[in-house]
Design an enzyme around this catalytic site. Structure first.
Site, mmCIF file in Angstrom:
data_model
loop_
_atom_site.group_PDB
_atom_site.id
_atom_site.type_symbol
_atom_site.label_atom_id
_atom_site.label_comp_id
_atom_site.label_asym_id
_atom_site.label_seq_id
_atom_site.Cartn_x
_atom_site.Cartn_y
_atom_site.Cartn_z
ATOM 1 N N GLU A 177 0.817 -1.222 0.000
ATOM 2 C CA GLU A 177 0.000 0.000 0.000
ATOM 3 C C GLU A 177 0.843 1.261 0.000
ATOM 4 O O GLU A 177 0.486 2.264 -0.639
ATOM 5 C CB GLU A 177 -0.956 -0.010 1.201
ATOM 6 C CG GLU A 177 -2.152 -0.930 1.046
ATOM 7 C CD GLU A 177 -1.806 -2.400 1.222
ATOM 8 O OE1 GLU A 177 -2.613 -3.261 0.815
ATOM 9 O OE2 GLU A 177 -0.707 -2.690 1.748
ATOM 10 N N HIS A 221 -10.703 -6.339 8.384
ATOM 11 C CA HIS A 221 -11.537 -6.233 7.191
ATOM 12 C C HIS A 221 -12.869 -5.539 7.456
ATOM 13 O O HIS A 221 -13.730 -5.523 6.571
ATOM 14 C CB HIS A 221 -11.823 -7.631 6.621
ATOM 15 C CG HIS A 221 -10.641 -8.315 6.032
ATOM 16 N ND1 HIS A 221 -9.577 -8.743 6.782
ATOM 17 C CD2 HIS A 221 -10.350 -8.664 4.747
ATOM 18 C CE1 HIS A 221 -8.691 -9.333 5.996
ATOM 19 N NE2 HIS A 221 -9.138 -9.293 4.752
#
Length: 339
Positions: free
Chosen positions: A75, A144
């Protein structure tokens, strides 16, 4: 009984198509890419796979690998590369697969994305969009299902928005891409499959504006992202008790547009702020503070918050105990009205 506000969500025209929120974002990305060859999409598995939620499905096939880039699992590299592309005139759209994966890129977001325009006295622009699926309710594993939006709304130099329905999803992603400032675009993943009529020829509502989505006179509910539908469901249920709840979709989290909230609270005298994120030092706290300062003499009760708890997000088997639901919202409304 107060009727829901009629706007572009409910209008059906010859240009309307029923889309899920996921498909609406896909269509919005496609429209932006067709208009501007400088718009590129990048992220983990966004190309051949079409993303873990298939939001970018078909884009690489139609626009090529030079505009829809499958990146390494990094990322910080995704966002760092996008910054370089943005300052050279491109308009990159980064996908973070899940909100819990964004933190390796926090350094780039805070140190570069948020500051380059200011640090260069406007010489450099960073027209960058970072798409972030967020929130719970999907039975996912750790990292998540979180709601970290308050962290990013705290950073000067970044715009933070969240769509709650397919119509806004279609238009807001295009408006975010066209914005010359960096935008974090939070998408409520549990709403990806909900459908609505989307008029692709409508005049879109302004990006950085809140909106009343249901009129009422008894109390005001302010929410964003996944909690807007929860509040609308609560407002519908409240009519059985003779209460007409006004629901405001905040849509923009930084900058906050609270004028519709102030106007509503001056009429209703009651406000409940609803968010999945933990309530401590949060966007909900900021809203409560500003409303109590701006509307002090109109309030008939303290501003109440219905939020996630101040704990790490729990295992999926007990997430329904953590997430605000219709009953918790209605309980807060009852407590406010009984004050």
């Amino acid at each position: 009984m107060a009727a829901p506000v009629m706007d572009q969500r409910t209008a059906v025209t010859a240009a309307s198509t029923k889309l899920t929120m996921g498909k609406a974002i896909n269509s919005g990305l496609r429209a932006a890419m067709e208009r501007d060859p400088k718009v590129i999409v990048m992220g983990e598995d966004v190309g051949k796979m079409g993303g873990v939620y298939r939001i970018t499905d078909g884009l690489q096939k139609d626009f090529g690998e030079h505009r829809v880039l499958d990146t390494p699992l990094a990322e910080s590299g995704i966002v760092g590369t996008a910054v370089g592309l943005a300052v050279r005139g491109f308009r990159p759209v980064c996908e973070i697969q899940f909100e819990g994966f964004i933190f390796p890129a926090f350094d780039q977001i805070n140190s570069q994305v948020a500051k380059l325009h200011y640090r260069t006295q406007g010489m450099l622009k960073v027209p960058l969009v970072i798409r972030v699926p967020f929130g719970g309710g999907v039975g996912a594993v750790e990292h998540h299902s979180e709601s970290p939006e308050s962290l990013f709304a705290h950073l000067p130099g970044i715009k933070v928005v969240s769509c709650s329905n397919p119509v806004d999803a279609y238009w807001m992603i295009q408006q975010a891409i066209e914005c010359d400032d960096p935008v974090l675009f939070f998408e409520p993943k549990r709403r990806y499959h909900e459908k609505a009529e989307v008029d692709t020829e409508a005049t879109p509502y302004p990006l950085f504006r809140s909106r009343v989505v249901r009129e009422g006179s008894t109390a005001t509910l302010a929410a964003y992202g996944p909690m807007v539908k929860t509040c609308l469901d609560a407002a519908n249920a409240a009519t059985e008790d003779g209460h007409e709840l006004e629901v405001i979709d905040l849509r923009t989290l930084s900058p906050l547009d609270l004028d519709p909230v102030f106007e509503s609270v001056r009429r209703t005298g009651h406000l409940v702020v609803v968010s999945e994120a933990p309530g401590e030092v949060s966007i909900a706290s900021e809203i409560a503070d500003r409303v109590q300062r701006e509307c002090f003499y109109s309030l008939e009760a303290p501003v109440l918050k219905v939020t996630g708890f101040d704990t790490p997000y729990p295992p999926s088997k007990v997430e329904e105990e953590y997430l605000p639901d219709l009953d918790r919202v209605l309980d807060a409304v009852d407590r406010s009205l009984a004050w």
